[in-house]
Design a protein around this motif. Structure first.
Motif: not given
Lengths: 86, 298
Positions: B7, B10-14, B22-23, B26, B49, B54-58
């Motif tokens: 993954e 990540d979860s927690g994006h708005r 968003a899908l 992912r 994101s 914050e950032t949803a990207w890993k």
């Protein structure tokens, strides 16, 4: 002295934002009907559904926004959306 | 083969609940794997994101401007090449950044032949700023800058054929995909990333807020777009169509009825001429790509 340009954030820092509080409808998973196909895991826009040790699926309610894609797309109709009492 | 269980978005994006983009993000990262550097243009995905801090990207991720994602990626790719590094460069842009604003930089980067993959998540309007029409908005869709009313049925122009434009640049791999077919999408991302040269992938990503439907319908609507022939999933290798998703076509009405942006075609009065015009677009797509499955007559 180095000049800092732009903004930086730690990878995956968005986890601080607990989007589960947005939820109105909560998915409940029926293990009796679940065939472990993994469709809900693939299609969750949050990526918050995980497999447990017995290979059943479980959402992380800290992040689940309750969109209902999992319930709509589950081929075994093992997921039901129920209004959440908070 | 990349490990598709990771993954990396990540979860927690708005994003809204049920967000197609968003899908798409992912699934794209699942297909691309962790050895990836992502360049984003401005757009809904960039905003939801990465609200600072914050950032949803890993994976390493960079955003500069709306128009220059392809130029930034060109620089990143050139630098990686000079250093002898093996990371793959992926660009994630919306349809506004791809079809309209970033067009010059994209055209330049494709002409120079950089080794990157441009992924456009196509939600068919500028969703982030309040649903303004873009070059990707389909015919007769009502948006805030092409509102349907007494004098208009919504957007007057058909969708721009971006895949063909980039195929004409000599791109070795051009494809379209949809969030409704996740395995196909991930496979196409993997293929594009492993193809040398500038590749383009356009992903159909329904937007519940902008199109006007309930979040849980995202996948069903993306599927209907393919089943009616209004979206065609195909692969082009060296400018030639190599693979097409074939369907038994449904009438376009079934797709149009599900969304508020096409509501004016049915209420207060059914607009048969306009629906026929949209059906003609689907028919043209079907003929051009040969998507119809011919059923044997009993």
């Amino acid at each position: 002295m180095g000049l800092a340009v732009g903004c930086r954030a730690k990878p995956g820092k968005a986890r601080d934002n607990r989007t589960g509080s947005w939820r109105v409808f909560k998915p409940s998973f029926d293990r009796g009907k679940c065939t472990k196909c993994g469709m809900c895991m693939t299609l969750c826009p949050e990526g918050c559904i995980h497999q447990t040790e017995e290979e059943f699926v479980e959402p992380d309610y800290t992040y689940c926004k309750g969109c209902g894609i999992c319930a709509e797309e589950c081929p075994g109709e093992a997921i039901a959306m129920k209004q959440e009492e908070k | 083969m990349v490990d598709k269980s990771l993954e990396l978005f990540d979860s927690g994006h708005r994003a809204c609940g049920g967000c197609g983009a968003a899908l798409a993000a992912r699934l794209v990262l699942k297909g691309a794997g962790k050895n990836t550097i992502v360049v984003s243009s401005t757009g809904c995905m960039e905003v939801f994101s990465t609200p600072y801090p914050e950032t949803a990207w890993k994976v390493p991720w960079i955003h500069s401007l709306f128009e220059n994602a392809a130029a930034v990626a060109s620089g990143v790719e050139a630098s990686l090449k000079k250093q002898g590094r093996t990371e793959k460069v992926v660009i994630m842009g919306g349809d506004g950044a791809t079809f309209d604003i970033g067009m010059i930089c994209i055209s330049g980067a494709f002409e120079r032949g950089h080794d990157f993959t441009y992924i456009c998540y196509d939600n068919e309007a500028y969703m982030n700023t309040g649903i303004q029409r873009s070059g990707a908005t389909p015919y007769d869709a009502s948006t805030t800058t092409s509102p349907a009313g007494k004098c208009s049925f919504g957007n007057k122009r058909p969708k721009k054929d971006m895949p063909q434009i980039l195929a004409a640049h000599g791109a070795p791999y051009v494809a379209t995909a949809s969030v409704a077919y996740p395995a196909d999408l991930m496979q196409k991302v993997e293929k594009a990333i492993n193809t040398k040269g500038p590749c383009y992938l356009q992903v159909h990503a329904p937007c519940c807020t902008g199109w006007g439907f309930e979040g849980e319908q995202t996948i069903a609507i993306a599927k209907l777009a393919i089943e009616t022939g209004l979206w065609v999933n195909f692969e082009m290798i060296d400018g030639k169509v190599a693979k097409v998703k074939k369907v038994v076509r449904k009438p376009v009405e079934e797709y149009l009825k599900t969304q508020k942006r096409f509501r004016h075609l049915f209420k207060p009065k059914r607009q048969d001429a306009e629906i026929a015009a949209i059906q003609a677009i689907a028919d043209r797509n079907a003929e051009k790509y040969g998507i119809d499955i011919k059923l044997k007559k009993e």
